[in-house]
Scaffold this motif. Structure first.
Motif, PDB file in Angstrom:
ATOM      1  N   LYS A  65      11.120 -65.965  43.727  1.00  0.00           N
ATOM      2  CA  LYS A  65      10.657 -65.985  45.126  1.00  0.00           C
ATOM      3  C   LYS A  65       9.833 -64.737  45.447  1.00  0.00           C
ATOM      4  CE  LYS A  65      14.235 -68.943  46.953  1.00  0.00           C
ATOM      5  NZ  LYS A  65      15.605 -68.941  46.557  1.00  0.00           N
ATOM      6  N   TYR A  66      10.275 -63.588  44.994  1.00  0.00           N
ATOM      7  CA  TYR A  66       9.591 -62.331  45.307  1.00  0.00           C
ATOM      8  C   TYR A  66       8.160 -62.315  44.766  1.00  0.00           C
ATOM      9  CZ  TYR A  66       8.553 -57.392  45.732  1.00  0.00           C
ATOM     10  OH  TYR A  66       7.953 -56.203  46.046  1.00  0.00           O
ATOM     11  N   PHE A  67       7.977 -62.752  43.521  1.00  0.00           N
ATOM     12  CA  PHE A  67       6.647 -62.761  42.919  1.00  0.00           C
ATOM     13  C   PHE A  67       5.909 -64.078  43.160  1.00  0.00           C
ATOM     14  CE2 PHE A  67       8.671 -59.523  40.125  1.00  0.00           C
ATOM     15  CZ  PHE A  67       7.886 -58.469  40.529  1.00  0.00           C
ATOM     16  N   ASP A  68       6.508 -64.991  43.924  1.00  0.00           N
ATOM     17  CA  ASP A  68       5.900 -66.278  44.260  1.00  0.00           C
ATOM     18  C   ASP A  68       5.475 -67.016  42.990  1.00  0.00           C
ATOM     19  OD1 ASP A  68       5.044 -68.311  45.932  1.00  0.00           O
ATOM     20  OD2 ASP A  68       3.026 -67.489  46.132  1.00  0.00           O
ATOM     21  N   ILE A  69       6.424 -67.183  42.089  1.00  0.00           N
ATOM     22  CA  ILE A  69       6.156 -67.879  40.831  1.00  0.00           C
ATOM     23  C   ILE A  69       6.206 -69.382  41.103  1.00  0.00           C
ATOM     24  CG2 ILE A  69       6.852 -68.211  38.424  1.00  0.00           C
ATOM     25  CD1 ILE A  69       6.170 -65.311  38.927  1.00  0.00           C
ATOM     26  N   THR A  70       5.032 -69.975  41.326  1.00  0.00           N
ATOM     27  CA  THR A  70       4.948 -71.417  41.559  1.00  0.00           C
ATOM     28  C   THR A  70       4.305 -72.122  40.381  1.00  0.00           C
ATOM     29  OG1 THR A  70       2.904 -71.041  42.781  1.00  0.00           O
ATOM     30  CG2 THR A  70       4.917 -71.250  44.071  1.00  0.00           C
ATOM     31  N   LEU A  71       3.479 -71.414  39.649  1.00  0.00           N
ATOM     32  CA  LEU A  71       2.844 -71.962  38.452  1.00  0.00           C
ATOM     33  C   LEU A  71       3.366 -71.203  37.239  1.00  0.00           C
ATOM     34  CD1 LEU A  71      -0.816 -72.058  39.807  1.00  0.00           C
ATOM     35  CD2 LEU A  71       0.743 -73.987  39.590  1.00  0.00           C
ATOM     36  N   ILE A  72       3.647 -71.959  36.160  1.00  0.00           N
ATOM     37  CA  ILE A  72       4.121 -71.288  34.953  1.00  0.00           C
ATOM     38  C   ILE A  72       3.171 -71.587  33.804  1.00  0.00           C
ATOM     39  CG2 ILE A  72       6.544 -71.233  35.619  1.00  0.00           C
ATOM     40  CD1 ILE A  72       6.969 -73.639  33.755  1.00  0.00           C
ATOM     41  N   PRO A  73       3.049 -70.687  32.868  1.00  0.00           N
ATOM     42  CA  PRO A  73       3.688 -69.374  32.816  1.00  0.00           C
ATOM     43  C   PRO A  73       2.992 -68.368  33.719  1.00  0.00           C
ATOM     44  CG  PRO A  73       2.262 -69.663  30.921  1.00  0.00           C
ATOM     45  CD  PRO A  73       2.221 -70.955  31.688  1.00  0.00           C
ATOM     46  N   SER A  74       3.744 -67.467  34.281  1.00  0.00           N
ATOM     47  CA  SER A  74       3.213 -66.346  35.058  1.00  0.00           C
ATOM     48  C   SER A  74       3.684 -65.058  34.400  1.00  0.00           C
ATOM     49  CB  SER A  74       3.710 -66.399  36.496  1.00  0.00           C
ATOM     50  OG  SER A  74       3.133 -67.489  37.183  1.00  0.00           O
ATOM     51  N   THR A  75       2.757 -64.144  34.203  1.00  0.00           N
ATOM     52  CA  THR A  75       3.065 -62.887  33.537  1.00  0.00           C
ATOM     53  C   THR A  75       2.901 -61.740  34.524  1.00  0.00           C
ATOM     54  OG1 THR A  75       2.181 -63.854  31.504  1.00  0.00           O
ATOM     55  CG2 THR A  75       2.557 -61.488  31.507  1.00  0.00           C
ATOM     56  N   VAL A  76       3.950 -60.935  34.663  1.00  0.00           N
ATOM     57  CA  VAL A  76       3.959 -59.808  35.592  1.00  0.00           C
ATOM     58  C   VAL A  76       4.040 -58.522  34.770  1.00  0.00           C
ATOM     59  CG1 VAL A  76       5.167 -58.780  37.564  1.00  0.00           C
ATOM     60  CG2 VAL A  76       5.135 -61.255  37.298  1.00  0.00           C
ATOM     61  N   PHE A  77       3.317 -57.503  35.213  1.00  0.00           N
ATOM     62  CA  PHE A  77       3.239 -56.238  34.475  1.00  0.00           C
ATOM     63  C   PHE A  77       3.853 -55.101  35.290  1.00  0.00           C
ATOM     64  CE2 PHE A  77      -0.361 -58.921  33.366  1.00  0.00           C
ATOM     65  CZ  PHE A  77      -0.276 -58.967  31.989  1.00  0.00           C
ATOM     66  N   PHE A  78       4.571 -54.199  34.610  1.00  0.00           N
ATOM     67  CA  PHE A  78       5.159 -53.017  35.232  1.00  0.00           C
ATOM     68  C   PHE A  78       4.822 -51.797  34.382  1.00  0.00           C
ATOM     69  CE2 PHE A  78       7.821 -56.458  36.694  1.00  0.00           C
ATOM     70  CZ  PHE A  78       8.070 -56.142  38.006  1.00  0.00           C
ATOM     71  N   PHE A  79       4.796 -50.638  35.046  1.00  0.00           N
ATOM     72  CA  PHE A  79       4.664 -49.369  34.329  1.00  0.00           C
ATOM     73  C   PHE A  79       5.507 -48.347  35.057  1.00  0.00           C
ATOM     74  CE2 PHE A  79       2.790 -45.282  33.229  1.00  0.00           C
ATOM     75  CZ  PHE A  79       2.683 -45.402  31.855  1.00  0.00           C
ATOM     76  N   ASN A  80       6.483 -47.767  34.383  1.00  0.00           N
ATOM     77  CA  ASN A  80       7.423 -46.801  34.979  1.00  0.00           C
ATOM     78  C   ASN A  80       8.019 -47.335  36.277  1.00  0.00           C
ATOM     79  OD1 ASN A  80       6.934 -45.083  32.855  1.00  0.00           O
ATOM     80  ND2 ASN A  80       5.629 -43.694  34.004  1.00  0.00           N
ATOM     81  N   ALA A  81       8.478 -48.571  36.241  1.00  0.00           N
ATOM     82  CA  ALA A  81       9.130 -49.260  37.359  1.00  0.00           C
ATOM     83  C   ALA A  81       8.191 -49.555  38.526  1.00  0.00           C
ATOM     84  CB  ALA A  81      10.357 -48.493  37.846  1.00  0.00           C
ATOM     85  N   HIS A  82       6.886 -49.400  38.349  1.00  0.00           N
ATOM     86  CA  HIS A  82       5.908 -49.761  39.380  1.00  0.00           C
ATOM     87  C   HIS A  82       5.238 -51.068  38.986  1.00  0.00           C
ATOM     88  CE1 HIS A  82       6.098 -46.045  41.664  1.00  0.00           C
ATOM     89  NE2 HIS A  82       6.126 -45.392  40.506  1.00  0.00           N
ATOM     90  N   HIS A  83       5.138 -51.970  39.950  1.00  0.00           N
ATOM     91  CA  HIS A  83       4.470 -53.241  39.699  1.00  0.00           C
ATOM     92  C   HIS A  83       2.972 -52.990  39.589  1.00  0.00           C
ATOM     93  CE1 HIS A  83       3.309 -57.447  41.369  1.00  0.00           C
ATOM     94  NE2 HIS A  83       3.297 -57.444  40.053  1.00  0.00           N
ATOM     95  N   MET A  84       2.408 -53.350  38.443  1.00  0.00           N
ATOM     96  CA  MET A  84       0.979 -53.165  38.212  1.00  0.00           C
ATOM     97  C   MET A  84       0.239 -54.456  38.553  1.00  0.00           C
ATOM     98  SD  MET A  84       0.617 -50.070  37.195  1.00  0.00           S
ATOM     99  CE  MET A  84      -1.077 -50.130  36.660  1.00  0.00           C
ATOM    100  N   LYS A  85      -0.875 -54.306  39.256  1.00  0.00           N
ATOM    101  CA  LYS A  85      -1.675 -55.457  39.646  1.00  0.00           C
ATOM    102  C   LYS A  85      -3.005 -55.419  38.906  1.00  0.00           C
ATOM    103  CE  LYS A  85       0.530 -55.261  44.137  1.00  0.00           C
ATOM    104  NZ  LYS A  85       1.415 -54.178  43.806  1.00  0.00           N
ATOM    105  N   MET A  86      -3.623 -56.597  38.763  1.00  0.00           N
ATOM    106  CA  MET A  86      -4.886 -56.674  38.044  1.00  0.00           C
ATOM    107  C   MET A  86      -5.848 -57.587  38.802  1.00  0.00           C
ATOM    108  SD  MET A  86      -5.621 -57.731  34.129  1.00  0.00           S
ATOM    109  CE  MET A  86      -4.699 -59.210  34.329  1.00  0.00           C
ATOM    110  N   ASP A  87      -7.050 -57.068  39.065  1.00  0.00           N
ATOM    111  CA  ASP A  87      -8.089 -57.853  39.711  1.00  0.00           C
ATOM    112  C   ASP A  87      -8.830 -58.633  38.631  1.00  0.00           C
ATOM    113  OD1 ASP A  87     -10.092 -58.927  41.181  1.00  0.00           O
ATOM    114  OD2 ASP A  87     -11.019 -57.037  41.773  1.00  0.00           O
ATOM    115  N   SER A  88      -8.527 -59.920  38.548  1.00  0.00           N
ATOM    116  CA  SER A  88      -9.157 -60.758  37.526  1.00  0.00           C
ATOM    117  C   SER A  88     -10.128 -61.759  38.141  1.00  0.00           C
ATOM    118  CB  SER A  88      -8.096 -61.486  36.706  1.00  0.00           C
ATOM    119  OG  SER A  88      -7.261 -62.243  37.546  1.00  0.00           O
ATOM    120  N   GLY A  89     -10.476 -61.554  39.399  1.00  0.00           N
ATOM    121  CA  GLY A  89     -11.397 -62.463  40.064  1.00  0.00           C
ATOM    122  C   GLY A  89     -10.711 -63.666  40.669  1.00  0.00           C
TER     123      GLY A  89
END
Length: 151
Positions: free
Chosen positions: A73-97
């Motif tokens: 629910k938190y990451f709104d995983i509605t489509l699978i597979p969904s890959t989430v990235f973290f670095f030192n416990a921080h959620h990393m985001k990526m602008d992929s267009g």
């Protein structure tokens, strides 16, 4: 190939892994072991796990587990597979267009695509960034449409 990677089924396991992964990118693949696209992604992840082991850790998260629904629910995983990235416990985001910068939806077409994305996130994170630009050309980024319900 999902049997080659660590599979998490409890919220405490995910919390612990996020907190304990230091100076590495943590890659969490949310999905099902029975889904064909998840199996394609798992194959890419398993084949690259050793190559990225110096700067990344990879784990699979079973979205069918009741305990994991908080993250679904938190990451709104509605489509699978969904890959989430973290670095030192921080959620990393990526602008992929795409409209969603919080996660990568779909499978990577090639091993090198995954390595390039993780490397870009690692380099950005080491510079203190929380959002990085996707290094892949637009034709290799999975396309999907977001449908908003009850908006």
């Amino acid at each position: 190939m999902s049997y080659l990677l660590k599979t998490l089924t409890k919220k405490q396991e995910v919390d612990s892994l996020i907190r304990s992964t230091i100076d590495k990118v943590l890659v969490l693949r949310f999905g099902r072991a029975s889904d064909t696209v998840c199996l394609l992604l798992d194959d890419v992840l398993a084949k690259t796990a050793r190559e990225v082991s110096n700067f990344a850790a990879i784990a699979l998260v079973d979205i069918d587990s009741e305990d994991i629904q908080v993250y679904v629910k938190y990451f709104d995983i509605t489509l699978i597979p969904s890959t989430v990235f973290f670095f030192n416990a921080h959620h990393m985001k990526m602008d992929s267009g795409t409209a969603d910068h919080t996660k990568w939806v779909g499978a990577f077409q090639q091993k090198q695509d995954f390595i390039d994305v993780v490397e870009a996130i690692f380099r950005g994170a080491m510079k203190g960034k929380l959002i990085v630009s996707c290094p892949l050309p637009p034709e290799r980024i999975p396309k999907y449409q977001l449908l908003y319900k009850d908006v």
